[in-house]
Design a protein around this motif. Structure first.
Motif, PDB file in Angstrom:
ATOM      1  N   SER A 130       0.607  -1.012  -0.142  1.00 40.30           N
ATOM      2  CA  SER A 130       0.274   0.457  -0.020  1.00 40.30           C
ATOM      3  C   SER A 130       1.489   1.593  -0.401  1.00 40.30           C
ATOM      4  O   SER A 130       2.084   1.421   0.518  1.00 40.30           O
ATOM      5  CB  SER A 130      -0.951  -0.047   0.938  1.00 40.30           C
ATOM      6  OG  SER A 130      -0.051   0.205   2.540  1.00 40.30           O
ATOM      7  N   ASP A 131       0.134   2.430  -0.234  1.00 45.84           N
ATOM      8  CA  ASP A 131       1.144   3.760  -0.732  1.00 45.84           C
ATOM      9  C   ASP A 131      -0.091   4.248   0.373  1.00 45.84           C
ATOM     10  O   ASP A 131      -0.607   4.656   1.426  1.00 45.84           O
ATOM     11  CB  ASP A 131       0.242   4.184  -1.906  1.00 45.84           C
ATOM     12  CG  ASP A 131       0.990   5.543  -2.141  1.00 45.84           C
ATOM     13  OD1 ASP A 131       2.422   6.036  -1.178  1.00 45.84           O
ATOM     14  OD2 ASP A 131       1.418   6.083  -2.949  1.00 45.84           O
ATOM     15  N   PRO A 132       2.083   4.832   1.530  1.00 45.46           N
ATOM     16  CA  PRO A 132       1.246   5.546   2.393  1.00 45.46           C
ATOM     17  C   PRO A 132       0.838   6.912   1.792  1.00 45.46           C
ATOM     18  O   PRO A 132      -0.138   7.287   3.023  1.00 45.46           O
ATOM     19  CB  PRO A 132       3.228   6.107   2.503  1.00 45.46           C
ATOM     20  CG  PRO A 132       4.155   5.218   2.180  1.00 45.46           C
ATOM     21  CD  PRO A 132       2.809   4.818   0.844  1.00 45.46           C
ATOM     22  N   LEU A 133       0.791   8.181   1.332  1.00 41.42           N
ATOM     23  CA  LEU A 133       0.210   9.137   0.743  1.00 41.42           C
ATOM     24  C   LEU A 133      -1.755   8.473   0.410  1.00 41.42           C
ATOM     25  O   LEU A 133      -2.915   9.042   1.164  1.00 41.42           O
ATOM     26  CB  LEU A 133       0.722   9.294  -0.713  1.00 41.42           C
ATOM     27  CG  LEU A 133       1.773  10.027  -0.398  1.00 41.42           C
ATOM     28  CD1 LEU A 133       2.279  10.710  -1.907  1.00 41.42           C
ATOM     29  CD2 LEU A 133       1.923  11.348   0.590  1.00 41.42           C
ATOM     30  N   GLU A 134      -2.038   7.515   0.076  1.00 41.16           N
ATOM     31  CA  GLU A 134      -3.592   7.056  -0.143  1.00 41.16           C
ATOM     32  C   GLU A 134      -4.025   6.562   1.103  1.00 41.16           C
ATOM     33  O   GLU A 134      -5.073   6.756   1.779  1.00 41.16           O
ATOM     34  CB  GLU A 134      -2.896   5.499  -0.706  1.00 41.16           C
ATOM     35  CG  GLU A 134      -2.880   5.386  -2.549  1.00 41.16           C
ATOM     36  CD  GLU A 134      -3.593   4.323  -2.875  1.00 41.16           C
ATOM     37  OE1 GLU A 134      -4.035   3.421  -2.403  1.00 41.16           O
ATOM     38  OE2 GLU A 134      -3.239   4.365  -4.460  1.00 41.16           O
ATOM     39  N   LYS A 135      -2.671   6.258   1.784  1.00 37.10           N
ATOM     40  CA  LYS A 135      -3.080   5.574   3.611  1.00 37.10           C
ATOM     41  C   LYS A 135      -3.734   7.151   4.308  1.00 37.10           C
ATOM     42  O   LYS A 135      -4.921   7.158   4.773  1.00 37.10           O
ATOM     43  CB  LYS A 135      -2.488   4.760   4.248  1.00 37.10           C
ATOM     44  CG  LYS A 135      -2.038   3.342   3.928  1.00 37.10           C
ATOM     45  CD  LYS A 135      -1.087   3.043   5.169  1.00 37.10           C
ATOM     46  CE  LYS A 135      -0.728   1.387   5.229  1.00 37.10           C
ATOM     47  NZ  LYS A 135       0.369   0.576   5.812  1.00 37.10           N
ATOM     48  N   MET A 136      -3.430   7.984   3.771  1.00 40.41           N
ATOM     49  CA  MET A 136      -3.598   9.292   4.687  1.00 40.41           C
ATOM     50  C   MET A 136      -4.178   9.890   3.752  1.00 40.41           C
ATOM     51  O   MET A 136      -5.476  10.239   4.393  1.00 40.41           O
ATOM     52  CB  MET A 136      -2.374  10.021   4.380  1.00 40.41           C
ATOM     53  CG  MET A 136      -2.348  11.848   4.495  1.00 40.41           C
ATOM     54  SD  MET A 136      -2.143  11.473   6.534  1.00 40.41           S
ATOM     55  CE  MET A 136      -0.789  11.050   7.134  1.00 40.41           C
ATOM     56  N   ALA A 137      -4.828   9.498   2.528  1.00 36.36           N
ATOM     57  CA  ALA A 137      -5.734  10.476   1.744  1.00 36.36           C
ATOM     58  C   ALA A 137      -7.161   9.488   2.435  1.00 36.36           C
ATOM     59  O   ALA A 137      -8.652  10.041   2.748  1.00 36.36           O
ATOM     60  CB  ALA A 137      -4.944   9.944   0.556  1.00 36.36           C
ATOM     61  N   ILE A 138      -7.274   8.263   3.091  1.00 37.21           N
ATOM     62  CA  ILE A 138      -8.631   6.988   3.358  1.00 37.21           C
ATOM     63  C   ILE A 138      -8.524   7.924   4.592  1.00 37.21           C
ATOM     64  O   ILE A 138      -9.808   7.960   4.744  1.00 37.21           O
ATOM     65  CB  ILE A 138      -7.769   6.018   3.127  1.00 37.21           C
ATOM     66  CG1 ILE A 138      -7.908   5.560   1.910  1.00 37.21           C
ATOM     67  CG2 ILE A 138      -9.539   5.234   4.382  1.00 37.21           C
ATOM     68  CD1 ILE A 138      -7.234   4.149   1.629  1.00 37.21           C
ATOM     69  N   LEU A 139      -6.820   8.153   5.892  1.00 43.22           N
ATOM     70  CA  LEU A 139      -8.075   9.172   6.900  1.00 43.22           C
ATOM     71  C   LEU A 139      -9.095  10.617   6.650  1.00 43.22           C
ATOM     72  O   LEU A 139      -9.466  10.461   7.562  1.00 43.22           O
ATOM     73  CB  LEU A 139      -6.884   9.088   7.514  1.00 43.22           C
ATOM     74  CG  LEU A 139      -5.785   7.315   8.290  1.00 43.22           C
ATOM     75  CD1 LEU A 139      -3.874   7.935   8.920  1.00 43.22           C
ATOM     76  CD2 LEU A 139      -6.997   6.993   9.240  1.00 43.22           C
ATOM     77  N   VAL A 140      -7.708  11.019   5.925  1.00 42.33           N
ATOM     78  CA  VAL A 140      -8.435  12.658   5.821  1.00 42.33           C
ATOM     79  C   VAL A 140      -9.692  12.255   5.718  1.00 42.33           C
ATOM     80  O   VAL A 140     -10.358  13.257   6.015  1.00 42.33           O
ATOM     81  CB  VAL A 140      -7.648  13.015   4.837  1.00 42.33           C
ATOM     82  CG1 VAL A 140      -8.422  14.569   4.831  1.00 42.33           C
ATOM     83  CG2 VAL A 140      -6.482  13.595   5.250  1.00 42.33           C
ATOM     84  N   SER A 141     -10.359  11.286   4.138  1.00 41.81           N
ATOM     85  CA  SER A 141     -11.533  10.871   3.818  1.00 41.81           C
ATOM     86  C   SER A 141     -12.364  10.387   4.497  1.00 41.81           C
ATOM     87  O   SER A 141     -13.719  11.432   4.916  1.00 41.81           O
ATOM     88  CB  SER A 141     -11.974  10.239   2.476  1.00 41.81           C
ATOM     89  OG  SER A 141     -10.275  10.843   1.408  1.00 41.81           O
ATOM     90  N   LEU A 142     -12.327   9.414   5.413  1.00 41.25           N
ATOM     91  CA  LEU A 142     -13.005   9.052   6.716  1.00 41.25           C
ATOM     92  C   LEU A 142     -13.372  10.771   7.819  1.00 41.25           C
ATOM     93  O   LEU A 142     -14.235  10.536   7.858  1.00 41.25           O
ATOM     94  CB  LEU A 142     -12.481   7.988   7.759  1.00 41.25           C
ATOM     95  CG  LEU A 142     -11.908   6.914   6.566  1.00 41.25           C
ATOM     96  CD1 LEU A 142     -11.729   5.913   7.291  1.00 41.25           C
ATOM     97  CD2 LEU A 142     -13.402   6.424   6.308  1.00 41.25           C
ATOM     98  N   GLY A 143     -11.747  11.041   7.820  1.00 43.14           N
ATOM     99  CA  GLY A 143     -12.784  12.238   9.031  1.00 43.14           C
ATOM    100  C   GLY A 143     -13.541  13.368   8.740  1.00 43.14           C
ATOM    101  O   GLY A 143     -14.337  13.687   9.244  1.00 43.14           O
ATOM    102  N   ILE A 144     -13.191  13.463   6.803  1.00 39.77           N
ATOM    103  CA  ILE A 144     -14.720  14.665   7.366  1.00 39.77           C
ATOM    104  C   ILE A 144     -15.745  13.590   7.215  1.00 39.77           C
ATOM    105  O   ILE A 144     -16.760  14.631   6.784  1.00 39.77           O
ATOM    106  CB  ILE A 144     -14.057  14.698   5.333  1.00 39.77           C
ATOM    107  CG1 ILE A 144     -12.177  16.067   5.510  1.00 39.77           C
ATOM    108  CG2 ILE A 144     -15.185  15.613   4.619  1.00 39.77           C
ATOM    109  CD1 ILE A 144     -11.959  15.907   3.748  1.00 39.77           C
TER     110      ILE A 144
END
Length: 437
Positions: free
Chosen positions: A373-387
């Protein structure tokens, strides 16, 4: 010579293009149509004679008809003999009538060189007979690679076995008031043929919002046949493929590829005529394509497979969706960078395996899957879940406030009649003297 004046004109719009719309019986349109027919007829008449084809001593005939060969040097009433070069006998069924050789229902096999001779065997005349068919209605297709010019190409619908020429003209259909005053029949001009590209012609300085009628006339020594086409620039626009396609890996991003390209050189750089683009890509080992559309001259692929070579292509279309997509560009290839964590994990696993091989004969495989998995994709998923969670909480809060306001309003409405009854009872209990002044 027989059959030299034979001409044929056909009009068929059932192939490749829709039929022409019904014509209104207006004098201007009728005059323009008559002029088109007269131009085609005059052109075919001027080219139908053998002299117009630069072949002296050649006679043309139509397959399946009676062909008559005249002996030009014979005296009237004197007997003549006819011979065919390379053959001991004349074609079957042929006859000599008043010095002329008649070939009934001539077939392609009857073509060749014939000569007539006098009684003493002297040569009187030689003629080369070429047989073929009348022209068929040509197949025509048109395309505009930009909004200033359009080109048309054609192929013959019938093998005539005869030399063939084409007359290509066009007429602008939608005219301005000034153009109508100058030329009531419409602006007529040649569709210029390119000697280096047989079967093509180009109309330069065309107008994107105008309609044109194209006339492609096929002419051979026996006659002519033509096709009339109504052309709208918006319908035939098809840009050339984009150029300069470049695909590059993105550093520290194992699932990303950066793709850039340029406008085709044939498309003018005007702000009000833009292009949009379609990008397709896939790993080399896969067959299915992923497609992305964009209006930019670059795009980042975010779902590439780390460590696998990818093939990328791009095509273009008018920004307002007029016409058709261009052909796909030439392929460009690139491989995303490998994930450093994955590489380190694979290296550690390899070293451990080598050590265990030295100590144990049969090491057990590592059951842990490799994390790609890509660390940037993990970060993007976390931000999306937070929003997403924020919007859910906000929605719940709004609904709670609305319910509270509704309950409060309802409670106020219930207290109003009770207060009114209390006031009325109090007034009834007071003496009349206190009520009236």
């Amino acid at each position: 010579m027989a059959l030299q004046g034979c001409r044929s004109q056909r009009w068929d719009n059932s192939l490749s293009f829709p039929s022409l719309p019904p014509q209104m019986h207006s004098p201007t349109r009728g005059l323009g149509r008559v002029m088109v027919f007269l131009a085609a007829a005059l052109a075919s008449a001027s080219l139908a004679v053998p002299e117009g084809w630069g072949e002296e001593g050649v006679q043309y005939g139509q397959v399946g008809t009676d062909v008559t060969l005249s002996c030009a040097g014979a005296r009237a009433g004197s007997p003549v003999q006819w011979k065919r070069e390379g053959s001991a006998a004349l074609p079957e069924g042929s006859a000599i009538h008043q010095g002329a050789l008649v070939l009934p229902h001539a077939s392609l096999a009857a073509a060749g060189t014939y000569s007539c001779h006098g009684e003493d065997g002297s040569l009187l005349h030689t003629v080369s007979l070429r047989l073929g068919h009348l022209p068929g209605v040509p197949f025509v297709s048109c395309r505009a690679s930009d909004y200033e010019n359009f080109s048309c190409s054609w192929t013959s619908s019938l093998e005539t076995f005869l030399p063939t020429r084409y007359i290509t003209t066009y007429r602008k259909k939608s005219l301005t008031g000034e153009e109508k005053r100058r030329n009531k029949s419409g602006h007529v001009g040649p569709c210029l043929q390119d000697p280096s590209r047989a079967g093509t012609c180009t109309v330069h300085r065309s107008e994107f919002w105008s309609s044109y009628r194209l006339n492609i006339t096929e002419v051979n020594p026996l006659g002519s046949s033509f096709r009339l086409l109504d052309i709208t620039m918006q319908a035939i626009i098809k840009p050339d493929p984009p150029e300069g396609l470049v695909v590059e890996p993105v550093p520290l991003a194992p699932r990303r590829l950066y793709v850039s390209w340029k406008y085709p050189a044939s498309w003018p750089k005007e702000p009000h005529f833009q292009l949009r683009f379609r990008l397709q890509y896939r790993p080399v080992i896969h067959r299915s394509w992923s497609v992305v559309e964009t209006v930019n001259l670059s795009e980042v692929i975010t779902d590439a497979f780390a460590g696998l070579e990818h093939v990328v292509q791009v095509s273009a279309k008018d920004f307002l969706d007029a016409g058709n997509w261009s052909e796909w560009s030439a392929e460009a290839r690139a491989t995303p960078v490998r994930d450093p964590a994955t590489t380190a994990s694979e290296g550690t696993t390899t070293d451990a395996s080598l050590e265990s091989l030295a100590e144990e004969p049969s090491p057990a495989p590592n059951p842990e899957p490799i994390n790609r998995s890509d660390p940037l994709e993990k970060m993007a998923i976390l931000v999306s879940l937070g929003i997403f969670a924020f919007f859910i909480l906000a929605a719940v809060l709004v609904i709670t406030i609305l319910i509270w306001l509704r309950v409060r309003k309802h409670s106020k409405d219930e207290t109003k009649p009770h207060n009114f009854l209390v006031a009325a009872t109090h007034l009834k209990a007071l003496p009349r003297t206190q009520i009236l002044p």
